[in-house]
Design an enzyme around this catalytic site. Structure first.
Site, PDB file in Angstrom:
ATOM      1  N   TYR A   1       3.037   5.436 -28.228  1.00 49.19           N
ATOM      2  CA  TYR A   1       2.869   4.843 -29.562  1.00 49.19           C
ATOM      3  C   TYR A   1       3.808   3.614 -29.497  1.00 49.19           C
ATOM      4  CZ  TYR A   1       6.575   8.326 -30.290  1.00 49.19           C
ATOM      5  OH  TYR A   1       7.477   9.246 -29.826  1.00 49.19           O
TER       6      TYR A   1
ATOM      7  N   HIS B   1      -3.188  -7.881   0.503  1.00 48.84           N
ATOM      8  CA  HIS B   1      -2.587  -8.583   1.603  1.00 48.84           C
ATOM      9  C   HIS B   1      -3.236  -7.960   2.986  1.00 48.84           C
ATOM     10  CE1 HIS B   1       1.156  -5.605   1.473  1.00 48.84           C
ATOM     11  NE2 HIS B   1       0.165  -5.039   2.199  1.00 48.84           N
TER      12      HIS B   1
ATOM     13  N   GLY C   1       0.735  -1.254   0.056  1.00 45.69           N
ATOM     14  CA  GLY C   1       0.124   0.042  -0.007  1.00 45.69           C
ATOM     15  C   GLY C   1       0.920   1.450   0.032  1.00 45.69           C
TER      16      GLY C   1
HETATM   17  C1  LIG Z   1      -1.530  -0.548   5.528  1.00 47.27           C
HETATM   18  C2  LIG Z   1      -1.860   0.965   5.194  1.00 47.27           C
HETATM   19  C3  LIG Z   1      -1.046   1.464   4.186  1.00 47.27           C
HETATM   20  C4  LIG Z   1       0.234   0.926   3.890  1.00 47.27           C
HETATM   21  O1  LIG Z   1       0.210  -0.317   3.246  1.00 47.27           O
HETATM   22  P1  LIG Z   1       1.482  -1.279   3.280  1.00 47.27           P
HETATM   23  O2  LIG Z   1       0.741  -2.368   2.621  1.00 47.27           O
HETATM   24  O3  LIG Z   1       1.759  -1.415   4.663  1.00 47.27           O
HETATM   25  O4  LIG Z   1       2.513  -0.577   2.683  1.00 47.27           O
HETATM   26  C5  LIG Z   1      -1.346   2.600   3.629  1.00 47.27           C
HETATM   27  N1  LIG Z   1      -2.481   3.308   4.152  1.00 47.27           N
HETATM   28  C6  LIG Z   1      -3.362   2.759   5.335  1.00 47.27           C
HETATM   29  C7  LIG Z   1      -4.609   3.318   5.396  1.00 47.27           C
HETATM   30  C8  LIG Z   1      -3.109   1.615   5.792  1.00 47.27           C
HETATM   31  O5  LIG Z   1      -3.945   0.922   6.515  1.00 47.27           O
END
Ligand SMILES: *Cc1c(COP(=O)(O)O)cnc(C)c1O
Length: 614
Positions: free
Chosen positions: A415, A386, A152
């Site tokens: 392109y 995950h 994330g």
């Molecule tokens: C867990 C989380 C992230 C970061 O995600 P990772 O997969 O741990 O890098 C970002 N924003 C929110 C709201 C989260 O709960």
């Protein structure tokens, strides 16, 4: 079988490995298929490792060495891993993962596809393309796209990358092809809507687009003039890393207060925007969080979208990114089997029909429902398979509302590889990362195909976690302890928007917030790796601090409810919170929960006794 009848219990290895034999048998079949695949390729080629070589002493000793090392790996993992599979684990965003995902991952790993490019992974690249469209569909993006990212944090960085480049494009167009933006002031150029910018790009030739991109924020100039990136106080810290790396700098990140439910205050957001605009500072973008990392709070995305509509009439526009790393998959609870957003008035009926919850309670508030619906109006969304996707690490993801956005961050001329090619994208050109595991794509793809992304599949699984969270919240709400004559109170933080439950312990009558913080920190120590081998621990949780520099006075109402005044809050400067992300797919059943509630209660009592007798 109709999807309605999917039995979630069949899809996990199980707390006591109840489905372990099935897991092994499918895994063995898959491994056999891979071995056969190797053997069947070019049958005219002879084996190169001979039986004679296998009999040699060096060969045997090498195998033994490998076994020894693997024994060591096993020892380390068995003694130093967290038993998140158990309903005694009420801590981080971790739990059992879906068996189909583990199997597909392990299987696909044997092929070792690299999804950076289609040619190095035709099978899994196609799966990732489909998963990307699943993400887009899940968020209601009709012309959208998406892909898997490492996590994330990377997805958030990519969201900011989109916003940064996009915001800078109109000024770059003014340099390259001024006639296209004739008569527009710089302020107007910095407040163009995403749709208008993307439409305008279509009027440029491929070569002109490349010239514009070269003069965009990518060139490195004028990063500050793009304006502020606005986040709620509950932001994940990855936003700070992102602002740092993307080059706008931390000074451009502005944080907006949250309310007593830890949701962004949209009236404060409006005030912040108006005061920036009064100084002619543009708004680069706003982040709404769906499932905050510490509270599981859901920001009112619908109100942010409404505010944007209102401001657009005044010539103000901002990019909207929804950080649904944690909560994103929960949107499946609101989608019917045709991917329509279920009307609120029908929600309980549909949930009953699909067995999403065991009990008919108000688990989902209308506010939260409206917030999830409005995600479809954001430009981009972070979603972590995950986390609530129950996929093994490492699988993050991002979805964008308009597939044309891809071209503003891509690193090859459009392109070069779009002409005539029906093959899925050359992914590495469109995303932050390069080499990436095809196995992850197979894993997410398999999970999405076993459990559809609607109320019949993931909706049902996530419903179980939400119901379990409410059981835990109710349990804490009625809990207290008497330890050697001292009464210990339990104070849950908020009725959960989603499935995170936070709470604190306090000794009745204690008026010292610092002392209360110490008690909760000590409890965390007792309920974590801090107090020795985690595998021996019979109740495990996580903790966090709500401190004034991050949270301002948002926690004040909560600490006042426990009996502290503002002066004491300012003196302590923070409140230490215990935190349970309730992902377990096992504790939705009231009877099962009650069995464990007894065990958890005595584990807590034992820990508190140990702490207070020290
Ligand atoms: C867990 C989380 C992230 C970061 O995600 P990772 O997969 O741990 O890098 C970002 N924003 C929110 C709201 C989260 O709960």
């Amino acid at each position: 079988m109709s999807n309605k009848d999917i039995n979630i219990d069949a899809l996990f290895i199980g707390e006591k490995a109840e489905n372990g034999d099935m897991f092994k048998s499918i895994l063995t079949d898959l491994i056999d298929e891979h071995l056969g695949w190797r053997q069947n390729y070019m049958p005219q080629d002879k084996p190169l490792i001979s039986e004679k070589e296998k009999d040699s002493a060096e060969y045997q000793e090498t195998v033994e060495k490998m076994r020894d090392v693997l024994d060591e790996v096993s020892t380390r993992l068995r003694s130093n891993s967290v038993p998140w599979h158990s309903p005694r684990y009420w801590g981080h965003m971790n739990s059992e993962t879906l068996m189909p995902a583990i199997l597909a991952y392990t299987y696909a790993m044997l092929w070792n596809g690299n999804n950076v490019a289609y040619e190095s992974s035709p099978g899994t690249s196609q799966m990732e393309e489909e998963v990307g469209h699943d993400f887009a569909d899940m968020f209601g993006f009709k012309d959208g796209w998406g892909h898997i990212s490492a996590d994330g944090s990377i997805a958030n960085l990519e969201g900011l990358w989109y916003a940064r480049n996009l915001k800078s494009l109109p000024m770059a167009i003014k340099e390259v092809k001024p006639e296209l933006v004739e008569g527009k002031s710089d302020w107007e150029l910095l407040n163009m809507t995403t749709d208008d910018i993307l439409d305008m790009l279509e009027e440029l030739s491929d070569e002109e687009i490349d010239a514009v991109k070269a003069r965009s924020a990518r060139g490195g100039e004028n990063l500050k003039q793009l304006g502020k990136w606005i986040v709620p106080q509950t932001k994940h810290y990855s936003w700070l890393k992102a602002a740092d790396i993307i080059g706008i700098g931390l000074d451009q990140v502005v944080s907006v207060p949250v309310d007593n439910n830890y949701r962004m205050k949209v009236d404060e957001l409006e005030k912040t925007i108006r005061s920036l605009v009064a100084d002619k500072t543009p708004i680069l973008g706003v982040v709404g969080v769906v499932g905050s990392t510490e509270e599981g709070a859901v920001d009112p995305i619908n109100e942010i979208v409404e505010l944007r509509k209102k401001l657009m009439k005044e010539g103000i526009y901002f990019y909207l990114h929804v950080d649904a790393a944690y909560g994103g998959y929960a949107r499946t609870m609101f989608l019917d089997e045709d991917n329509n957003f279920i009307p609120y008035k029908d929600l309980k009926k549909v949930h009953k029909e699909y067995g999403v919850f065991q009990e008919e309670k108000d688990y989902i508030s209308e506010d939260v429902y409206n917030a999830f619906k409005a995600i479809e109006d954001a430009e981009s969304v972070t979603v972590d398979p995950h986390k609530m996707g129950y996929i093994p690490y490492s699988a993050g993801g991002i979805a964008i509302r308009d597939i044309r956005l891809r071209n503003i961050i891509s690193y090859f001329a459009t392109y070069v590889f779009e002409k005539g090619s029906k093959a899925p994208s050359m992914l590495g050109a469109y995303i932050l990362e390069g080499s990436k595991a095809g196995a992850t794509a197979a894993s997410v793809w398999a999970a999405h195909h076993v459990l559809p992304l609607n109320v019949a599949g993931y909706g049902k699984l996530i419903g179980k976690s939400v119901e379990a969270a409410h059981h835990f919240y109710d349990f804490l709400s009625n809990l207290s302890f008497n330890i050697d004559g001292q009464e210990i109170e339990v104070h849950p933080l908020t009725n959960p928007d989603f499935n995170i439950v936070d709470w604190t312990f306090n000794i009745k009558g204690n008026k010292d917030l610092v002392k209360m913080n110490e008690l909760n920190h000590k409890f965390y120590d007792e309920a974590s790796f801090m107090s020795g081998p985690i595998y021996n621990n019979d109740f495990i949780t996580s903790h966090t601090d709500f401190a004034i520099p991050d949270y301002g006075n948002s926690p004040l109402k909560y600490v006042e409810g426990i009996g502290y005044d503002e002066k004491e809050w300012n003196r302590a400067g923070k409140v230490t919170i215990l935190r349970a992300c309730v992902l377990t797919p096992l504790m939705y059943d009231k009877k099962h929960f009650e069995e464990y509630a007894e065990k958890i209660k005595s584990a807590m009592e034992e820990k508190l006794t140990r702490i207070l007798s020290k």
